[in-house]
Every structure is written in C-alpha cells, then in structure tokens.
Design a protein around this motif. Sequence first.
Motif, mmCIF file in Angstrom:
data_model
loop_
_atom_site.group_PDB
_atom_site.id
_atom_site.type_symbol
_atom_site.label_atom_id
_atom_site.label_comp_id
_atom_site.label_asym_id
_atom_site.label_seq_id
_atom_site.Cartn_x
_atom_site.Cartn_y
_atom_site.Cartn_z
ATOM 1 N N LEU A 141 -11.065 14.921 -17.339
ATOM 2 C CA LEU A 141 -10.925 13.890 -18.356
ATOM 3 C C LEU A 141 -11.506 14.379 -19.676
ATOM 4 O O LEU A 141 -12.615 14.915 -19.705
ATOM 5 N N PRO A 142 -10.778 14.200 -20.770
ATOM 6 C CA PRO A 142 -11.342 14.573 -22.075
ATOM 7 C C PRO A 142 -12.393 13.546 -22.507
ATOM 8 O O PRO A 142 -12.516 12.475 -21.913
ATOM 9 N N ALA A 143 -13.126 13.880 -23.548
ATOM 10 C CA ALA A 143 -14.148 12.973 -24.074
ATOM 11 C C ALA A 143 -13.475 11.765 -24.720
ATOM 12 O O ALA A 143 -12.378 11.871 -25.273
ATOM 13 N N PRO A 144 -14.125 10.609 -24.660
ATOM 14 C CA PRO A 144 -13.579 9.442 -25.358
ATOM 15 C C PRO A 144 -13.649 9.636 -26.870
ATOM 16 O O PRO A 144 -14.444 10.438 -27.366
ATOM 17 N N LEU A 145 -12.821 8.915 -27.574
ATOM 18 C CA LEU A 145 -12.805 8.956 -29.027
ATOM 19 C C LEU A 145 -13.006 7.547 -29.565
ATOM 20 O O LEU A 145 -12.625 6.572 -28.920
#
Length: 181
Positions: A141-145
């Motif tokens: 999962l990528p980092a939240p923005l």
Amino acid sequence: RFVAWSLAKGVSLKGAPLAVSNKAAPLTDRGAAQKVLEAIGHLAKTTGQDPAVIVVDTLARNFGADENSTQDMNTFVQHLDEIRANWKCIVLVVHHTGKDKSRGARGSVALTGAIDAGYSVDRDELGNINLEPTEMKDAELPAPLAFKLEGVKLPLVDEGGNDVWGAALSELGNGCQPPKR
C-alpha cells in the motif's frame, strides 16, 4: 473543474487529450458497453492517442442494474475488463460507501474482489481531503495523501453578474498524515 485546476496550477489544458462524456451509459448492458468501446475508439482515432485512463464517474450513474446483485456486478466488471483490455489502460471507477462507511463500498462484494487497487477519499474534521489506500493487489500500500480544497475564481460571471467559482485540490505535502479517528 478543468478550468479551476488549470488556473490553480498555472498549467494550460489547451490541446490536452481530455474527453468528457455528458451521458451516462448503463455498463451492465452489453449494447451500451459496446457503444462506449466504439466511442473511445472514435476518440482515439481522431486524436491519434490511445487512452491512458478512463474514469467511470460514478458507478451508480453508469450501472443500470441492481448494484447489490453479484450477477449484475460481475457483468459490469466484465464489460469494464473488456474496455481495459482493449485499450491496455486504467479504468478508474468512482463509487460511494453506504451510510455506514465502516462497511466499505455499497453493493455486491464482487466489485471489491475484482479491483486491483482501492482508495478511500474522505473529508476530515479539519476540512482536509484524504486519499487513503485500502487495497493493492500486486504491491505494498502506498502512503496516504492529504489535500486542501481551494476556491478558484473563474473568468466567468453568472446571469446576475456575480463571479463564478470553482475548486481545485492542492497537496498538503509529503508525510502529511490524516488525523487519527
């Protein structure tokens, strides 16, 4: 929305290969899905560029059947898969949660089972717009923005002579985490 984004970012979209349909298509219907494929083909031919991303906004508006039905949802997904495979592009579907956001997306779980990546977009108590990854089929999962929604004065006036406003997102920066719930 495009004009507001363009003004906020200082980037001209003149000549950009963007196309917007103003009609919904019941993508559970074979004939409608075929017409969408043909329309995309026509656009690709006239612009000389194949699509990179096709956005279905929203699922409810472009479904045309019972979103709680596994069979109907599977048909919808099959038609989107045909579009995706034909153009070797991303098909992004905008969908809503139900009243109980903890239960995830509305409708049949067949949609959740078919996605390659899922994101939740929510406005927090500070007014920030948070993009949080929820599913990622073949990667971490990528980092939240987090983003701020900013008003943008458009070069238009309404019938009463009042300024017309749009909105655009601006990223709040690297490492910005949404508030803990």
